[in-house]
Design a protein around this motif. Structure first.
Motif, PDB file in Angstrom:
ATOM      1  N   THR A   1       0.850  -1.184   0.000  1.00 56.16           N
ATOM      2  CA  THR A   1       0.000   0.000   0.000  1.00 56.16           C
ATOM      3  C   THR A   1       0.885   1.233   0.000  1.00 56.16           C
ATOM      4  OG1 THR A   1      -1.694  -1.174   1.223  1.00 56.16           O
ATOM      5  CG2 THR A   1      -1.809   1.223   1.252  1.00 56.16           C
ATOM      6  N   VAL A   2       0.705   2.115  -0.961  1.00 59.56           N
ATOM      7  CA  VAL A   2       1.508   3.334  -1.039  1.00 59.56           C
ATOM      8  C   VAL A   2       0.879   4.429  -0.192  1.00 59.56           C
ATOM      9  CG1 VAL A   2       2.386   5.125  -2.587  1.00 59.56           C
ATOM     10  CG2 VAL A   2       2.329   2.747  -3.345  1.00 59.56           C
ATOM     11  N   LEU A   3      -0.435   4.560  -0.273  1.00 58.05           N
ATOM     12  CA  LEU A   3      -1.133   5.610   0.453  1.00 58.05           C
ATOM     13  C   LEU A   3      -2.514   5.104   0.830  1.00 58.05           C
ATOM     14  CD1 LEU A   3      -1.258   8.623   1.333  1.00 58.05           C
ATOM     15  CD2 LEU A   3      -2.126   9.130  -0.945  1.00 58.05           C
ATOM     16  N   SER A   4      -2.861   5.232   2.083  1.00 60.03           N
ATOM     17  CA  SER A   4      -4.179   4.806   2.530  1.00 60.03           C
ATOM     18  C   SER A   4      -4.818   5.930   3.324  1.00 60.03           C
ATOM     19  CB  SER A   4      -4.072   3.551   3.392  1.00 60.03           C
ATOM     20  OG  SER A   4      -5.360   3.175   3.840  1.00 60.03           O
ATOM     21  N   ARG A   5      -5.900   6.461   2.787  1.00 59.54           N
ATOM     22  CA  ARG A   5      -6.625   7.534   3.471  1.00 59.54           C
ATOM     23  C   ARG A   5      -8.015   7.074   3.883  1.00 59.54           C
ATOM     24  NH1 ARG A   5      -5.177  12.615  -0.462  1.00 59.54           N
ATOM     25  NH2 ARG A   5      -2.976  12.706   0.049  1.00 59.54           N
ATOM     26  N   GLY A   6      -8.270   5.795   3.848  1.00 62.99           N
ATOM     27  CA  GLY A   6      -9.588   5.288   4.202  1.00 62.99           C
ATOM     28  C   GLY A   6     -10.513   5.300   3.005  1.00 62.99           C
TER      29      GLY A   6
END
Length: 52
Positions: A36-41
């Motif tokens: 996962t590179v970016l997880s903002r929900g």
């Protein structure tokens, strides 16, 4: 249809024994996420615009 497998060896078995064994299936493409590179929900969805 979503199928979850524990590792690539199990995925290979599902691919060869179940998916490619289906008569009409001639080609399969798979994409894997390494990390996962970016997880903002979850993304906000305006249900009113979608008709729901």
């Amino acid at each position: 249809m979503a199928t979850h497998v524990p590792d690539l060896a199990a995925y290979e078995q599902v691919l060869l024994d179940e998916i490619l064994a289906l008569g009409p299936v001639r080609d399969v493409r798979s994409t894997f996420a390494i990390r996962t590179v970016l997880s903002r929900g979850p993304l906000p969805v305006d249900h009113r615009r979608l008709g729901g």
